[in-house]
Motif scaffolding. Sequence first.
Motif, short mmCIF file in Angstrom:
data_model
loop_
_atom_site.label_atom_id
_atom_site.label_comp_id
_atom_site.label_asym_id
_atom_site.label_seq_id
_atom_site.Cartn_x
_atom_site.Cartn_y
_atom_site.Cartn_z
N GLY A 132 16.69 28.85 68.91
CA GLY A 132 17.00 30.11 67.61
C GLY A 132 17.80 28.94 66.54
O GLY A 132 18.01 29.03 65.11
N SER B 129 9.33 27.91 63.83
CA SER B 129 10.19 28.32 65.22
C SER B 129 8.47 27.31 65.44
O SER B 129 7.37 27.78 65.48
CB SER B 129 10.37 29.52 65.70
OG SER B 129 10.95 29.47 65.36
N LYS C 17 10.93 31.25 56.41
CA LYS C 17 10.86 31.48 57.70
C LYS C 17 10.50 32.46 58.49
O LYS C 17 10.47 32.98 59.11
CB LYS C 17 12.56 30.71 58.40
CG LYS C 17 12.87 30.83 59.82
CD LYS C 17 13.42 31.12 60.68
CE LYS C 17 12.78 30.78 62.36
NZ LYS C 17 13.52 32.01 62.94
MG MG Z 1 13.93 32.38 67.05
#
Ligand code: MG
Length: 406
Positions: free
Chosen positions: A151, A41, A7
């Motif tokens: 987040g 993200s 990630k």
């Molecule tokens: Mg983040």
Amino acid sequence: MALVVQKFGGTSVGNIDRIRRVAERVAKTRDQGNDVVVILSAMAGVTDGLIELAQKAAAEPDKRELDVLLATGEQTTAALLAIILKSMGHKAQSMLGHQAEVVTDSDFGNARILEIGAQRLRQLVAKKTIVVVAGFQGYDIKGNITTLGRGGSDTSAVAVAAALKADVCEIFTDVDGVYTADPNICPKARKLKTITYDEMLNMASLGAKVLQIRSVGFAKKYNIPVHVRSSFNEEEGTMVVNEDSGMEQLVVSSVTLDKKQARVTLTKVPDQPGIAAKIFFPISEEGIVVDMIIQNTRKGGKTDVTFTVPKGDFKRTLEIAKKTAAQVAAEEVLGDTNIAMVSVVGVGMKNHAGVASVMFNTLARENINIIMIGTSEIRISCVIEEKYGELAVRVLHTAFGLDAEE
Ligand code: MG
Ligand code: ASP
């Protein structure tokens, strides 16, 4: 050969050059013979920018539509990375939340993952395709797009890792691991090689800066090793693992500071059954989360009840508490926002006496007054005056032998 979920956070995909570097890193992992699934993200700042845009469109943007908008941030980066990987000659494909079958509840803006089907994901991985999944998004049973809270792509990553039974979930971020304290406060803080899920969960303020806390709960439940590491170098970061994975045993592994709490006190409350329920029920009804609570009994059947709430909920809590105080004939309601909560956290505490007394002695030596004390199995927290917060972190860090060697 392993199945690796990687990630990359917002700064790691902040522009095309950085996405290209991510592509190289992913390709390298692939070339070493691993299967790779990537979760991304949005580019740093994009989610904030989209929220601002929506607020220009309407003072209170519709929550369903806001999630449709916010999900585009991750759609963009997932597509860009897949484009780059393909142009490099790799087998790759992007996937949105619903294509990866990330099923959530319908709490727009803060949805919880219920399950991940991951059928197509699994098929593509079996065909040696690098799958790039847009983080932070899912869909509810009606097919609406949802997002997982700020987040949230950390949680996407761990959940996908759990669904695929991955060997490891690597979180590439702009910090190079989990530290014994915030290095901005405590220059002698050092990077931990390992930390347990429970310690991360107890490190509210420090831990939450590194990982979305929900993702740690997921990792614990499915026992997924999470490797927090820098996207800007090749160094090993910190492994977040379960307790019996043969890690170094520190009594205290971190010292944290939380300045986001405020204190509320009701004085001279009648000491009778049902009073605490009367005080806390209306507060919880408002969705306000109370952290620490203490009650001291005075002479004459009266007690003082003190508790902490997030600073953002302070005013509302005072109003509620004043109403309750009138109902139960308490004397007055006092409040204070100039507090800080300093905590020491460590699984080693379970079989170690004396941690609390070291903590109290250390604070006493600096003349820091303790306003409240709270404990859990692996954490001791003291509420102190806000201005002493940083000092408290540094002296406790030294007292528990955590300082890095010079
Ligand atoms: Mg983040
Ligand atoms: N882009 C989302 C956010 O800024 C999700 C994430 O970065 O994890 O909160």
